[in-house]
Design a protein around this motif. Structure first.
Motif, PDB file in Angstrom:
ATOM      1  N   GLU A 208      51.163 -11.742 -24.728  1.00 24.73           N
ATOM      2  CA  GLU A 208      50.958 -12.838 -23.779  1.00 24.73           C
ATOM      3  C   GLU A 208      51.699 -12.562 -22.466  1.00 24.73           C
ATOM      4  N   ASP A 209      52.932 -12.048 -22.567  1.00 20.34           N
ATOM      5  CA  ASP A 209      53.698 -11.710 -21.364  1.00 20.34           C
ATOM      6  C   ASP A 209      53.039 -10.580 -20.589  1.00 20.34           C
ATOM      7  N   ALA A 210      52.490  -9.599 -21.321  1.00 20.74           N
ATOM      8  CA  ALA A 210      51.822  -8.489 -20.659  1.00 20.74           C
ATOM      9  C   ALA A 210      50.594  -8.963 -19.885  1.00 20.74           C
ATOM     10  N   GLN A 218      54.324 -14.896 -12.895  1.00 20.70           N
ATOM     11  CA  GLN A 218      55.728 -14.643 -13.191  1.00 20.70           C
ATOM     12  C   GLN A 218      55.992 -14.884 -14.677  1.00 20.70           C
ATOM     13  N   ILE A 219      56.775 -13.996 -15.258  1.00 21.09           N
ATOM     14  CA  ILE A 219      57.120 -14.141 -16.674  1.00 21.09           C
ATOM     15  C   ILE A 219      58.604 -14.461 -16.783  1.00 21.09           C
ATOM     16  N   ASN A 220      58.975 -15.009 -17.918  1.00 19.00           N
ATOM     17  CA  ASN A 220      60.371 -15.354 -18.182  1.00 19.00           C
ATOM     18  C   ASN A 220      61.134 -14.086 -18.552  1.00 19.00           C
ATOM     19  N   ALA A 221      62.039 -13.661 -17.636  1.00 25.28           N
ATOM     20  CA  ALA A 221      62.747 -12.392 -17.847  1.00 25.28           C
ATOM     21  C   ALA A 221      63.643 -12.442 -19.082  1.00 25.28           C
ATOM     22  N   GLU A 222      64.304 -13.558 -19.314  1.00 24.79           N
ATOM     23  CA  GLU A 222      65.195 -13.664 -20.471  1.00 24.79           C
ATOM     24  C   GLU A 222      64.401 -13.595 -21.773  1.00 24.79           C
ATOM     25  N   LEU A 225      63.271 -10.010 -22.332  1.00 22.31           N
ATOM     26  CA  LEU A 225      64.369  -9.174 -22.816  1.00 22.31           C
ATOM     27  C   LEU A 225      64.637  -9.432 -24.296  1.00 22.31           C
ATOM     28  N   LEU A 226      64.606 -10.722 -24.702  1.00 19.09           N
ATOM     29  CA  LEU A 226      64.841 -11.061 -26.100  1.00 19.09           C
ATOM     30  C   LEU A 226      63.775 -10.454 -27.008  1.00 19.09           C
ATOM     31  N   ILE A 227      62.517 -10.521 -26.568  1.00 18.00           N
ATOM     32  CA  ILE A 227      61.425  -9.950 -27.357  1.00 18.00           C
ATOM     33  C   ILE A 227      61.622  -8.450 -27.535  1.00 18.00           C
TER      34      ILE A 227
END
Length: 257
Positions: A208-210, A218-222, A225-227
């Motif tokens: 989904e982020d990709a 814009q995607i959630n950077a945090e 990173l967690l994923i």
């Protein structure tokens, strides 16, 4: 995830001074009753039967446990029908909850489990060992007439009783080892399926982020990173480890045991 099968068995044996070997033995209800006795000290242990081998007797122990829950207002349903079947997963999940409850409410101090149950209380296995073979009957000796010809010249040799006992012990050990191996396989598949579900969920979020990144959103950077950190943990292997082929590994289905 809660404690593993081996951790729970070791904890029960240390607390209750028993010699349990399988989580399924909690299906008799006896170890569970005494765990709660170590917390409250008022379980009528004289009514708890350890050396039992029938579902009817298991239910008797669970009636004692249900009375304890009612008296102390413990808001937890005991799945008696499932536990008394002595299946691995049902007993593992309930025992994990019992351990969390014990960690929270155990008052500390010394607890004498043998004195409380007034005996060793070794819980019998849910599987019975094969019976020892009978010794061959002893044939009385008598004189044979010179005119009588025996049917065969081979004299049968009887097995000694000690040999029969050794065979029975080996058969019992073989059955126990087979059950232990089956239990380990079920536990492995149980946790593998849970990790597989986590992997699918993480991969869905990553996809989904990709898709958001490709569309310029814009995607959630945090979160991203967690994923990635979770994926690194899932896919990290030790030196010399080879991922088995799907045909040789755990089946790729979502069924749990």
């Amino acid at each position: 995830m809660g404690e593993s099968r081996q951790e729970l068995i070791s904890w029960m044996n240390d607390l209750l001074q028993l010699n349990l070997t399988r989580v399924e033995q909690c299906g008799t209800g006896a170890p569970l009753c005494q765990i709660f006795d170590s917390i409250f000290g008022d379980v009528p242990m004289a009514k708890v039967k350890f050396n039992v081998n029938s579902e009817y007797q298991y239910i008797g122990n669970f009636k004692v446990l249900q009375a304890v829950f009612l008296h102390h207002k413990i808001d937890k349903t005991i799945p008696v029908e499932r536990l008394t079947k002595c299946k691995f997963q049902d007993n593992l999940e309930f025992l994990q909850w019992v351990k969390r409850f014990w960690d929270q409410y155990y008052p500390g101090g010394d607890y004498d489990p043998i004195a409380r149950r007034k005996g060793p209380g070794i819980t019998s296995s849910t599987a019975t060992a094969p019976p020892a073979p009978r010794a061959a009957p002893v044939v009385s000796s008598r004189k044979v007439s010179s005119s009588t010809t025996p049917a065969t010249g081979v004299v049968p040799r009887n097995r000694t009783p000690s040999m029969g006992v050794q065979i029975a012990q080996l058969q019992a050990e073989s059955v126990a080892l087979k059950e232990q191996a089956e239990g380990l396989e079920r536990e492995r598949d149980f946790y593998f399926n849970k990790l597989r579900e986590i992997e699918i969920l993480v991969q869905a979020v990553a996809d989904e982020d990709a898709a958001l990144a490709e569309s310029g959103q814009q995607i959630n950077a945090e979160k991203d990173l967690l994923i990635k950190q979770v994926q690194d943990i899932l896919y990290t292997t030790e030196d010399g480890f080879e991922i088995p082929d799907q045909a040789d590994g755990v089946p790729d289905d979502e069924e749990t045991f």
